[in-house]
Scaffold this motif. Structure first.
Motif, short mmCIF file in Angstrom:
data_model
loop_
_atom_site.label_atom_id
_atom_site.label_comp_id
_atom_site.label_asym_id
_atom_site.label_seq_id
_atom_site.Cartn_x
_atom_site.Cartn_y
_atom_site.Cartn_z
N ALA A 92 0.83 -1.20 0.00
CA ALA A 92 0.00 0.00 0.00
C ALA A 92 0.86 1.25 0.00
O ALA A 92 0.51 2.26 -0.63
CB ALA A 92 -0.92 -0.01 1.22
N ALA A 93 1.99 1.19 0.70
CA ALA A 93 2.89 2.36 0.73
C ALA A 93 3.44 2.66 -0.66
O ALA A 93 3.55 3.83 -1.06
CB ALA A 93 4.03 2.12 1.71
N GLU A 97 2.88 6.02 -2.89
CA GLU A 97 3.99 6.78 -3.46
C GLU A 97 3.79 7.02 -4.95
O GLU A 97 4.13 8.09 -5.46
CB GLU A 97 5.30 6.01 -3.21
N LYS A 98 3.23 6.03 -5.65
CA LYS A 98 2.96 6.21 -7.07
C LYS A 98 1.92 7.30 -7.30
O LYS A 98 2.04 8.12 -8.22
CB LYS A 98 2.48 4.89 -7.67
N VAL A 99 0.88 7.32 -6.46
CA VAL A 99 -0.14 8.35 -6.59
C VAL A 99 0.47 9.73 -6.36
O VAL A 99 0.21 10.68 -7.12
CB VAL A 99 -1.29 8.10 -5.59
N THR A 100 1.29 9.85 -5.32
CA THR A 100 1.94 11.13 -5.03
C THR A 100 2.85 11.56 -6.17
O THR A 100 2.86 12.73 -6.57
CB THR A 100 2.75 11.01 -3.73
N ALA A 101 3.62 10.60 -6.71
CA ALA A 101 4.53 10.93 -7.81
C ALA A 101 3.75 11.36 -9.06
O ALA A 101 4.14 12.31 -9.74
CB ALA A 101 5.41 9.72 -8.12
N GLU A 102 2.65 10.68 -9.33
CA GLU A 102 1.86 11.05 -10.50
C GLU A 102 1.23 12.43 -10.33
O GLU A 102 1.18 13.22 -11.28
CB GLU A 102 0.77 10.00 -10.75
#
Length: 291
Positions: A92-93, A97-102
């Motif tokens: 989940a982490a 992180e992928k959502v934040t990076a996108e």
């Protein structure tokens, strides 16, 4: 008699050749059927009889092979295909992180290349994350409501009615504690005649001390008198002996006569309510119990 036997054998040979040609024309199924039912016949007195061991004669002696179902084909051994290694599951982490990076990438692209498409893509993705955050907040609140162990407001209320009741109870506890404080603690008050803040704070400290029966030892850091604390002493190293390094005035310090330990309460001008709350917190509560 010999002629009839020879004629019988000729007829048998012709019959076998015709049967073989028919099997080749009709396929394997026909061949199998004939292989089972047709066998070389023996002649007895000019009559054709079914011989024993006909299948041996048909299959073994003629060596017709697999095509006529005489020899069972060997099954092919499937080659073992190595299993592909399982892809490690994404945590989940890592997903967060992928959502934040996108989101950061879309924002940067919208700023650096402010086209309608780029800005729309950023706003849409940002809205999705805001909806996700709203869902998290809503579920959080529901969980807290339904589980009293998670509800911190039961210890420190924030609602108007509950907070007023909590403050009233807290004030009563403070008053009782401060009324007994003089049995164990004394107050050292460091001031200076030239300190304007001391002139403001001295009456506040005297009011709190008088209302709760606390003894105040006033210490003049510059040797000048105080209009409020007429009985005072000149600083002769009391701060250093108590382990205090700050020279700021005004300064209020509690001294524990049981442990002989100094407890600094604060520096500068402090309101009466705040002063009492600090004294109560530092002497009557454990760290972390109020938060």
């Amino acid at each position: 008699m010999i002629d009839r036997v020879g004629a019988g054998r000729s007829r048998l040979r012709v019959a076998l050749i015709a049967a073989a040609l028919a099997m080749l024309a009709s396929g394997p199924a026909m061949a199998q059927s004939v292989a089972v039912s047709t066998a070389p016949a023996a002649t007895t007195g000019g009559l054709i009889e079914e011989p024993t061991g006909g299948s041996d004669f048909y299959c073994a002696e003629r060596k017709l092979g697999t095509w006529f179902y005489c020899t069972k084909p060997k099954p092919k051994v499937a080659e073992a295909v190595p299993a592909a290694p399982a892809a490690p599951s994404e945590t989940a982490a890592q997903r967060l992180e992928k959502v934040t990076a996108e989101l950061r990438e879309l924002k940067a692209k919208a700023i650096l290349e402010p086209s309608t498409e780029n800005i729309t893509a950023f706003i849409q993705f940002q809205r999705q994350q805001l909806d996700r955050a709203s869902m998290f907040s809503d579920v959080w609140q529901r969980a807290v409501w339904q589980n009293p162990d998670l509800d911190y407001t039961l210890q420190r209320p924030v609602g108007t009615v509950a907070k007023a009741q909590w403050l009233s109870t807290r004030k009563a506890d403070e008053d009782r504690s401060l009324n007994r404080l003089g049995e164990r603690y004394g107050i050292f008050y460091f001031f200076a005649q030239s300190c304007g803040a001391c002139n403001v704070f001295s009456p506040i400290l005297k009011s709190v001390a008088d209302s709760h029966g606390l003894h105040v030892m006033a210490i003049s850091t510059d040797g000048g008198p105080s209009d409020v604390f007429t009985r005072y002493s000149v600083d002769s190293g009391q701060r250093e002996r108590m382990g205090l390094t700050s020279k700021a005035t005004p300064a209020v310090v509690l001294f524990d006569t049981v442990t002989h330990r100094a407890v600094p309460i604060g520096y500068g001008v402090i309101a009466a309510d705040e002063l009492m709350d600090r004294i109560y917190t530092l002497t009557q509560t454990k760290p972390g119990s109020d938060y």
